[in-house]
Design a protein around this motif. Structure first.
Motif, PDB file in Angstrom:
ATOM      1  N   ASP A 258       4.389   1.368  -7.339  1.00  0.00           N
ATOM      2  CA  ASP A 258       4.111   2.578  -6.561  1.00  0.00           C
ATOM      3  C   ASP A 258       2.746   2.499  -5.893  1.00  0.00           C
ATOM      4  OD1 ASP A 258       6.533   3.893  -7.447  1.00  0.00           O
ATOM      5  OD2 ASP A 258       5.539   4.107  -9.393  1.00  0.00           O
ATOM      6  N   ASP A 259       2.535   3.448  -4.990  1.00  0.00           N
ATOM      7  CA  ASP A 259       1.222   3.631  -4.349  1.00  0.00           C
ATOM      8  C   ASP A 259       0.716   2.374  -3.645  1.00  0.00           C
ATOM      9  OD1 ASP A 259       1.037   6.321  -5.176  1.00  0.00           O
ATOM     10  OD2 ASP A 259       0.313   5.679  -7.147  1.00  0.00           O
ATOM     11  N   VAL A 260       1.638   1.724  -2.940  1.00  0.00           N
ATOM     12  CA  VAL A 260       1.234   0.619  -2.077  1.00  0.00           C
ATOM     13  C   VAL A 260       0.843   1.229  -0.735  1.00  0.00           C
ATOM     14  CG1 VAL A 260       1.957  -1.521  -0.970  1.00  0.00           C
ATOM     15  CG2 VAL A 260       2.787  -0.970  -3.273  1.00  0.00           C
ATOM     16  N   VAL A 261      -0.439   1.323  -0.484  1.00  0.00           N
ATOM     17  CA  VAL A 261      -0.948   2.080   0.661  1.00  0.00           C
ATOM     18  C   VAL A 261      -1.353   1.148   1.788  1.00  0.00           C
ATOM     19  CG1 VAL A 261      -2.715   3.699   1.459  1.00  0.00           C
ATOM     20  CG2 VAL A 261      -1.735   3.940  -0.829  1.00  0.00           C
ATOM     21  N   VAL A 262      -0.826   1.416   2.972  1.00  0.00           N
ATOM     22  CA  VAL A 262      -1.265   0.736   4.191  1.00  0.00           C
ATOM     23  C   VAL A 262      -1.564   1.791   5.246  1.00  0.00           C
ATOM     24  CG1 VAL A 262       0.023  -1.375   3.706  1.00  0.00           C
ATOM     25  CG2 VAL A 262       1.110   0.443   5.024  1.00  0.00           C
TER      26      VAL A 262
ATOM     27  N   ALA B 144      11.681  -1.785   0.054  1.00  0.00           N
ATOM     28  CA  ALA B 144      10.591  -0.815   0.122  1.00  0.00           C
ATOM     29  C   ALA B 144      11.165   0.575   0.330  1.00  0.00           C
ATOM     30  CB  ALA B 144       9.624  -1.160   1.250  1.00  0.00           C
ATOM     31  N   ASN B 145      10.615   1.526  -0.422  1.00  0.00           N
ATOM     32  CA  ASN B 145      10.925   2.945  -0.227  1.00  0.00           C
ATOM     33  C   ASN B 145      12.421   3.251  -0.341  1.00  0.00           C
ATOM     34  OD1 ASN B 145       8.115   3.434   0.356  1.00  0.00           O
ATOM     35  ND2 ASN B 145       8.501   2.570   2.402  1.00  0.00           N
ATOM     36  N   GLY B 146      13.113   2.520  -1.207  1.00  0.00           N
ATOM     37  CA  GLY B 146      14.529   2.758  -1.419  1.00  0.00           C
ATOM     38  C   GLY B 146      15.417   2.298  -0.288  1.00  0.00           C
TER      39      GLY B 146
ATOM     40  N   PRO C 116       8.602 -10.889   3.851  1.00  0.00           N
ATOM     41  CA  PRO C 116       8.350  -9.794   4.794  1.00  0.00           C
ATOM     42  C   PRO C 116       8.905  -8.480   4.249  1.00  0.00           C
ATOM     43  CG  PRO C 116      10.197 -11.114   5.537  1.00  0.00           C
ATOM     44  CD  PRO C 116       9.672 -11.798   4.313  1.00  0.00           C
ATOM     45  N   VAL C 117       8.096  -7.432   4.298  1.00  0.00           N
ATOM     46  CA  VAL C 117       8.504  -6.109   3.835  1.00  0.00           C
ATOM     47  C   VAL C 117       8.072  -5.077   4.874  1.00  0.00           C
ATOM     48  CG1 VAL C 117       8.316  -4.375   2.016  1.00  0.00           C
ATOM     49  CG2 VAL C 117       8.285  -6.810   1.419  1.00  0.00           C
ATOM     50  N   GLN C 118       9.003  -4.202   5.271  1.00  0.00           N
ATOM     51  CA  GLN C 118       8.712  -3.153   6.236  1.00  0.00           C
ATOM     52  C   GLN C 118       8.097  -1.960   5.506  1.00  0.00           C
ATOM     53  OE1 GLN C 118       9.316  -3.575   9.549  1.00  0.00           O
ATOM     54  NE2 GLN C 118       8.353  -1.613  10.043  1.00  0.00           N
ATOM     55  N   LEU C 119       6.842  -1.650   5.829  1.00  0.00           N
ATOM     56  CA  LEU C 119       6.133  -0.552   5.180  1.00  0.00           C
ATOM     57  C   LEU C 119       5.796   0.536   6.201  1.00  0.00           C
ATOM     58  CD1 LEU C 119       3.636  -2.577   2.931  1.00  0.00           C
ATOM     59  CD2 LEU C 119       5.892  -1.691   2.311  1.00  0.00           C
ATOM     60  N   ARG C 120       5.702   1.744   5.721  1.00  0.00           N
ATOM     61  CA  ARG C 120       5.307   2.869   6.570  1.00  0.00           C
ATOM     62  C   ARG C 120       3.843   3.181   6.317  1.00  0.00           C
ATOM     63  NH1 ARG C 120       9.261   6.598   2.929  1.00  0.00           N
ATOM     64  NH2 ARG C 120       7.860   6.965   1.155  1.00  0.00           N
ATOM     65  N   ALA C 121       3.221   3.885   7.238  1.00  0.00           N
ATOM     66  CA  ALA C 121       1.830   4.283   7.064  1.00  0.00           C
ATOM     67  C   ALA C 121       1.717   5.220   5.872  1.00  0.00           C
ATOM     68  CB  ALA C 121       1.317   4.960   8.326  1.00  0.00           C
TER      69      ALA C 121
ATOM     70  N   THR D 100       6.566   2.434  -1.969  1.00  0.00           N
ATOM     71  CA  THR D 100       7.006   1.764  -3.197  1.00  0.00           C
ATOM     72  C   THR D 100       7.689   0.469  -2.815  1.00  0.00           C
ATOM     73  OG1 THR D 100       9.166   2.874  -3.221  1.00  0.00           O
ATOM     74  CG2 THR D 100       7.350   3.957  -4.407  1.00  0.00           C
ATOM     75  N   ILE D 101       7.440  -0.570  -3.608  1.00  0.00           N
ATOM     76  CA  ILE D 101       8.097  -1.867  -3.422  1.00  0.00           C
ATOM     77  C   ILE D 101       8.846  -2.192  -4.705  1.00  0.00           C
ATOM     78  CG2 ILE D 101       7.760  -4.348  -3.084  1.00  0.00           C
ATOM     79  CD1 ILE D 101       5.386  -3.710  -1.326  1.00  0.00           C
ATOM     80  N   THR D 102      10.128  -2.526  -4.569  1.00  0.00           N
ATOM     81  CA  THR D 102      10.977  -2.796  -5.728  1.00  0.00           C
ATOM     82  C   THR D 102      11.451  -4.247  -5.716  1.00  0.00           C
ATOM     83  OG1 THR D 102      11.731  -0.502  -5.834  1.00  0.00           O
ATOM     84  CG2 THR D 102      13.100  -2.157  -6.930  1.00  0.00           C
ATOM     85  N   ILE D 103      11.360  -4.873  -6.871  1.00  0.00           N
ATOM     86  CA  ILE D 103      11.897  -6.221  -7.087  1.00  0.00           C
ATOM     87  C   ILE D 103      13.007  -6.092  -8.108  1.00  0.00           C
ATOM     88  CG2 ILE D 103      11.388  -8.570  -7.835  1.00  0.00           C
ATOM     89  CD1 ILE D 103       8.492  -8.088  -6.951  1.00  0.00           C
ATOM     90  N   ASP D 104      14.230  -6.408  -7.678  1.00  0.00           N
ATOM     91  CA  ASP D 104      15.447  -6.101  -8.439  1.00  0.00           C
ATOM     92  C   ASP D 104      16.204  -7.398  -8.716  1.00  0.00           C
ATOM     93  OD1 ASP D 104      17.864  -5.161  -9.401  1.00  0.00           O
ATOM     94  OD2 ASP D 104      18.248  -3.801  -7.729  1.00  0.00           O
ATOM     95  N   SER D 105      16.629  -7.577  -9.959  1.00  0.00           N
ATOM     96  CA  SER D 105      17.378  -8.786 -10.314  1.00  0.00           C
ATOM     97  C   SER D 105      18.804  -8.765  -9.792  1.00  0.00           C
ATOM     98  CB  SER D 105      17.418  -8.942 -11.835  1.00  0.00           C
ATOM     99  OG  SER D 105      18.156  -7.886 -12.428  1.00  0.00           O
ATOM    100  N   GLY D 106      19.312  -7.566  -9.437  1.00  0.00           N
ATOM    101  CA  GLY D 106      20.728  -7.448  -9.113  1.00  0.00           C
ATOM    102  C   GLY D 106      21.536  -7.276 -10.388  1.00  0.00           C
ATOM    103  N   SER D 107      22.769  -6.860 -10.244  1.00  0.00           N
ATOM    104  CA  SER D 107      23.567  -6.508 -11.414  1.00  0.00           C
ATOM    105  C   SER D 107      23.913  -7.688 -12.300  1.00  0.00           C
ATOM    106  CB  SER D 107      24.860  -5.806 -10.962  1.00  0.00           C
ATOM    107  OG  SER D 107      25.626  -6.677 -10.138  1.00  0.00           O
TER     108      SER D 107
END
Length: 603
Positions: free
Chosen positions: A520-524, A548-550, A573-578, A582-589
């Motif tokens: 959480d709280d990845v600020v740009v 990012a951000n769901g 590459p991750v698309q972030l908003r101003a 939140t950035i999520t790293i998910d293993s998958g099911s």
């Protein structure tokens, strides 16, 4: 929590030639006259310590192993003859020596007759077959030296079964020692083909046997030894296949043999023993054979393309004195190589930037113009021979990849690869290299300046294609904000664990079966696509979904770091908003993701 178990690597078909060559348990050694001690030649003068740079040269194995019409007219592996070796030496002297190629390496079979029956001298040492090498091995080395080149030779690790005889074969220059003294009484086998008895170095006679082989090679004038089937590695593990003591014995023997000899280890060496390989040898094969054992020399899938996945774990261990060996570079013979022009260039590019030894198995008498240009590009060779650390991936190990290395002069060596089966764009983003703004770009293969590029460079590459650049930054450095994984939100199986090599002393692991890490709280301050640096640990290659951000997740592959105590970093590459993200790293099911140390986001 402990990381989940490593996924075992697939076992490829073993090298058919050596399986036949070295399975000599039932072969009968050809009687030999009582040999006399060798006269050791004076040490050759060397301009630099052994393996100060990756070695360059030629190997006989590629053509020996191929089914290409005409290469092996007397049956499998019959290419290896004195006449063919000398022909290649003459061609190397004429075409490649001015560019730094110097080793002419004779591979497996020099002591075998056409039916692959071995010969030994009276002391259980390999003896040249008189039909393959009528002049003998010393004469071959002498001819190679007369061309200003260096001579290489080959052995399997261990005491070959047929060399054991009935256990009464004496060891040269070792009174009272016989072959029964140098192996275990139960005659346990060793090496990648179980073709030799394991040597017991608790008996001093064992070192004396290795000494006798080293003295023999030095007396013949050889400058290089490939020791093959070494374990742990060569798709074997366990006590029988632990040949670290053999390698240490060879280093000791070479030190007293009277001639500098480069010691190269083969094949698919165990990463867990990398410190042993570095301590006792000058180079180590990190992968299986590159040859396809088919009607060409190699093919892209068998197994040139494996190196992009397997090399990253070894990158940090290469340097002056010892280098990661990616195997032979067969890009010079066009159709006989079995590759497209794009594949040939990518092959040569990776070998060069990974600082692999550059030794080709091509027929040097029939190099085509494009192949010759790949093997003799002075700028590419200079990258390989610079002595600087190898390049490593700066992006995830996806079909489109960027590899880079920062050079001592502040420039970057940057390679773009498209490993997909169709054309695709590939972008090198300057932030992934560590700087921002503008940079001058030079195309290394073409020798052309491409002008100044802001933020990065994009090229559309053909299937299996590549570009190689020298990038000179004109912009400034970057500042990053670190986010420790252990401070994130964990779900599913995910849990934190102590990690002595991690930046915060802990990591997030057990990311499998739906386990997730959310930071959480990845600020740009500005919306856009950011090259987020992910520091991770993984004993095998694993994939993860990054979002990012769901929003929509993208799957990325993370190459093995070699073990569960080494941290590597790549950018995704991750698309972030101003503002806050939140950035999520998910293993998958049903997947396994690497363990995460932290992520860094550009300020």
């Amino acid at each position: 929590m402990p990381s989940s178990p490593n996924t075992p690597l697939p076992v490829r078909a073993l090298r058919a030639a050596v399986v036949l060559a070295l399975s000599a348990a039932v072969a009968t050694a050809v009687p030999a006259a009582q040999a006399t001690p060798q006269t050791v030649t004076a040490p050759v003068a060397t301009a630099a310590p052994l393996a100060a740079r990756p070695y360059m040269g030629w190997t006989s194995w590629t053509m020996q192993s191929s089914k290409y019409p005409g290469l092996n007219p007397r049956g499998d592996y019959s290419y290896l003859t004195e006449a063919n070796v000398l022909k290649q030496a003459d061609a190397m002297a004429a075409k490649l020596k001015p560019y730094g190629y110097e080793y002419v390496n004779i591979d497996a079979g020099w002591w075998m007759d056409w039916s692959w029956t071995p010969r030994y001298d009276a002391y259980g040492r390999q003896k040249a077959d008189p039909e393959r090498f009528p002049g003998g091995m010393k004469a071959v080395a002498d001819h190679i030296h007369s061309k200003g080149l260096k001579a290489g030779i080959y052995l399997p690790v261990g005491l070959e079964k047929a060399a054991y005889g009935d256990g009464t074969t004496p060891v040269w220059n070792a009174e009272g020692c016989t072959t029964a003294d140098i192996v275990y009484p139960d005659l346990r086998t060793t090496n990648g083909w179980d073709s030799a008895y394991k040597i017991d170095f608790s008996d001093p006679c064992a070192q004396k046997y290795v000494d006798s082989q080293a003295r023999m090679f030095a007396g013949w004038g050889y400058d290089f030894l490939k020791l093959d089937g070494v374990g742990p590695g060569s798709f074997k593990s366990g006590e029988n296949y632990d040949n670290v003591a053999d390698v240490a014995a060879w280093q000791k023997a070479i030190a007293t043999a009277g001639r500098p000899i480069h010691l190269e280890l083969s094949w698919s060496l165990d990463h867990g023993h990398v410190e042993d390989w570095k301590k006792y040898s000058n180079g180590w094969r990190i992968d299986t054979d590159v040859e396809c054992y088919c009607d060409t020399l190699v093919s892209w899938e068998s197994s040139v393309d494996d190196r992009w996945a397997d090399a990253p774990a070894w990158t940090a261990h290469a340097g002056p004195g010892g280098w990661n060996d990616l195997d032979s570079l067969n890009v010079g013979n066009g159709e006989m190589d079995g590759l497209t022009r794009a594949e040939r260039q990518s092959y040569a590019t990776l070998w060069a930037i990974a600082k692999s030894p550059l030794y080709t198995g091509d027929d040097l008498t029939r190099l085509d113009s494009y192949g010759l240009s790949l093997l003799t590009n002075r700028e590419v060779i200079a990258i390989n021979q610079s002595g600087a650390p190898p390049a490593a991936p700066v992006t995830a190990s996806d079909p489109q990849q960027v590899w880079a290395a920062k050079n001592p002069d502040g420039t970057y060596t940057v390679a773009l690869f498209n490993l997909a089966d169709a054309p695709a764009p590939v972008t090198a983003h300057w932030p992934a290299l560590g700087f921002k703004g503008k940079a001058a770009v030079r195309d290394v293969w073409d020798g052309k300046k491409l002008g100044t590029h802001r933020d990065g460079i994009t090229e559309v590459l053909p299937a299996h294609g590549s570009r190689l650049f020298t990038v000179t930054p004109h912009g400034g450095g970057l500042k990053w904000t670190a986010h420790e994984a252990e401070a994130g939100t964990l779900s599913g199986n995910a849990a934190t664990a102590d990690c002595s090599v991690c930046s915060g002393g802990r990591k997030a692991g057990n990311l499998y079966g739906g386990g997730k890490l959310t930071i959480d709280d990845v600020v740009v301050h500005k919306a856009g696509t950011y090259q987020v640096r992910i520091s991770y640990i993984s004993g095998d290659a694993r994939s993860a979904l990054v979002s990012a951000n769901g929003g929509r997740a993208t799957s990325h592959t993370f190459a093995s770091t070699g073990d569960w105590s080494t941290v590597n970093s790549v950018h995704v590459p991750v698309q972030l908003r101003a503002g806050a993200n939140t950035i999520t790293i998910d293993s998958g099911s049903d997947g396994y993701a690497p363990d995460i140390d932290r992520i860094d986001v550009q300020k």
